[in-house]
Design a protein around this motif. Structure first.
Motif, mmCIF file in Angstrom:
data_model
loop_
_atom_site.group_PDB
_atom_site.id
_atom_site.type_symbol
_atom_site.label_atom_id
_atom_site.label_comp_id
_atom_site.label_asym_id
_atom_site.label_seq_id
_atom_site.Cartn_x
_atom_site.Cartn_y
_atom_site.Cartn_z
ATOM 1 N N PHE A 60 -5.372 28.539 18.366
ATOM 2 C CA PHE A 60 -4.740 27.280 17.985
ATOM 3 C C PHE A 60 -3.882 26.729 19.118
ATOM 4 C CE2 PHE A 60 -1.239 30.137 17.328
ATOM 5 C CZ PHE A 60 -0.102 29.375 17.563
ATOM 6 N N ILE A 61 -3.666 25.420 19.053
ATOM 7 C CA ILE A 61 -2.686 24.719 19.883
ATOM 8 C C ILE A 61 -1.989 23.727 18.968
ATOM 9 C CG2 ILE A 61 -2.280 23.190 21.859
ATOM 10 C CD1 ILE A 61 -5.024 24.119 22.944
ATOM 11 N N HIS A 62 -0.663 23.761 18.967
ATOM 12 C CA HIS A 62 0.102 22.766 18.213
ATOM 13 C C HIS A 62 1.236 22.265 19.106
ATOM 14 C CE1 HIS A 62 1.243 20.768 14.430
ATOM 15 N NE2 HIS A 62 2.376 20.642 15.103
ATOM 16 N N VAL A 63 1.303 20.953 19.262
ATOM 17 C CA VAL A 63 2.331 20.328 20.085
ATOM 18 C C VAL A 63 3.383 19.716 19.161
ATOM 19 C CG1 VAL A 63 2.821 18.596 21.856
ATOM 20 C CG2 VAL A 63 0.613 19.791 21.854
ATOM 21 N N PHE A 64 4.631 20.069 19.425
ATOM 22 C CA PHE A 64 5.759 19.467 18.727
ATOM 23 C C PHE A 64 6.401 18.486 19.695
ATOM 24 C CE2 PHE A 64 5.064 23.567 16.839
ATOM 25 C CZ PHE A 64 5.177 23.320 15.474
ATOM 26 N N ALA A 65 6.309 17.204 19.381
ATOM 27 C CA ALA A 65 6.876 16.168 20.246
ATOM 28 C C ALA A 65 8.170 15.664 19.627
ATOM 29 C CB ALA A 65 5.885 15.021 20.404
ATOM 30 N N ASN A 66 9.232 15.689 20.401
ATOM 31 C CA ASN A 66 10.533 15.187 19.974
ATOM 32 C C ASN A 66 10.887 14.020 20.881
ATOM 33 O OD1 ASN A 66 11.382 17.356 17.972
ATOM 34 N ND2 ASN A 66 10.789 18.555 19.760
ATOM 35 N N ILE A 67 10.924 12.828 20.307
ATOM 36 C CA ILE A 67 11.156 11.626 21.103
ATOM 37 C C ILE A 67 12.312 10.823 20.516
ATOM 38 C CG2 ILE A 67 8.729 11.575 21.786
ATOM 39 C CD1 ILE A 67 8.355 9.164 19.937
ATOM 40 N N MET A 68 12.939 9.988 21.345
ATOM 41 C CA MET A 68 14.019 9.132 20.878
ATOM 42 C C MET A 68 13.471 8.104 19.903
ATOM 43 S SD MET A 68 17.237 8.636 21.004
ATOM 44 C CE MET A 68 17.782 9.569 22.432
#
Length: 115
Positions: A60-68
Motif C-alpha cells: 500500500f501507499i497512502h499520502v496524508f496531505a496537510n495544507i493551509m
C-alpha cells in the motif's frame, strides 16, 4: 506548508528508491500550482511490520496531505488525483494507492518564523 506524509509498505522501497517516491509527490504538488516550491515538504514512512490492508499484509501507499485552508474542493480534488496518478504510474501493480487532504486552520498555525 504544505506537508505530504507518505505511509507505505516496506516492499515499496524494493520497487523504487525512497528519493524517487518523495520527488514524485513533490513534483506533482509543485505542478499543481497551489504552492510555492520552497514551501513543499515531503516525508516517507515505510512500515516494515505490523500493518494490514483488508486484513492482510498487502502492499500500500497512502499520502496524508496537510495544507493551509483556503483551497477549493475542486483544487484539492485535482491535487489528489494528480498525486495518485503519479504514484500509479510508478507503481502500476500496487493494489492500494490513496491520498487524503486535511486543511490547517490559519488562525492556529504557527511556525518558528512567526514568533
Amino acid at each position: 506548508m504544505p506537508h505530504f506524509v507518505i505511509d507505505c509498505s516496506k516492499d515499496i522501497l524494493e520497487i523504487q528508491d525512497p528519493k524517487s517516491v518523495t520527488l514524485q509527490v513533490h513534483n506533482d504538488a509543485n505542478d499543481s500550482g497551489l504552492f510555492e516550491e520552497n514551501d513543499i515538504k515531503v516525508r516517507l514512512n515505510p512500515f516494515m511490520d505490523n500493518y494490514l490492508v483488508g486484513g492482510k499484509e498487502t502492499s500500500f501507499i497512502h499520502v496524508f496531505a496537510n495544507i493551509m485552508e483556503g483551497r477549493t474542493t475542486h483544487q484539492k480534488a485535482k491535487l489528489s488525483k494528480q498525486i495518485v496518478a503519479g504514484l500509479k504510474t510508478m507503481f502500476p501493480n500496487i493494489p492500494f494507492i490513496a491520498i487524503n487532504i486535511r486543511d490547517f486552520e490559519a488562525a492556529t498555525y504557527c511556525n518558528k518564523s512567526m514568533i
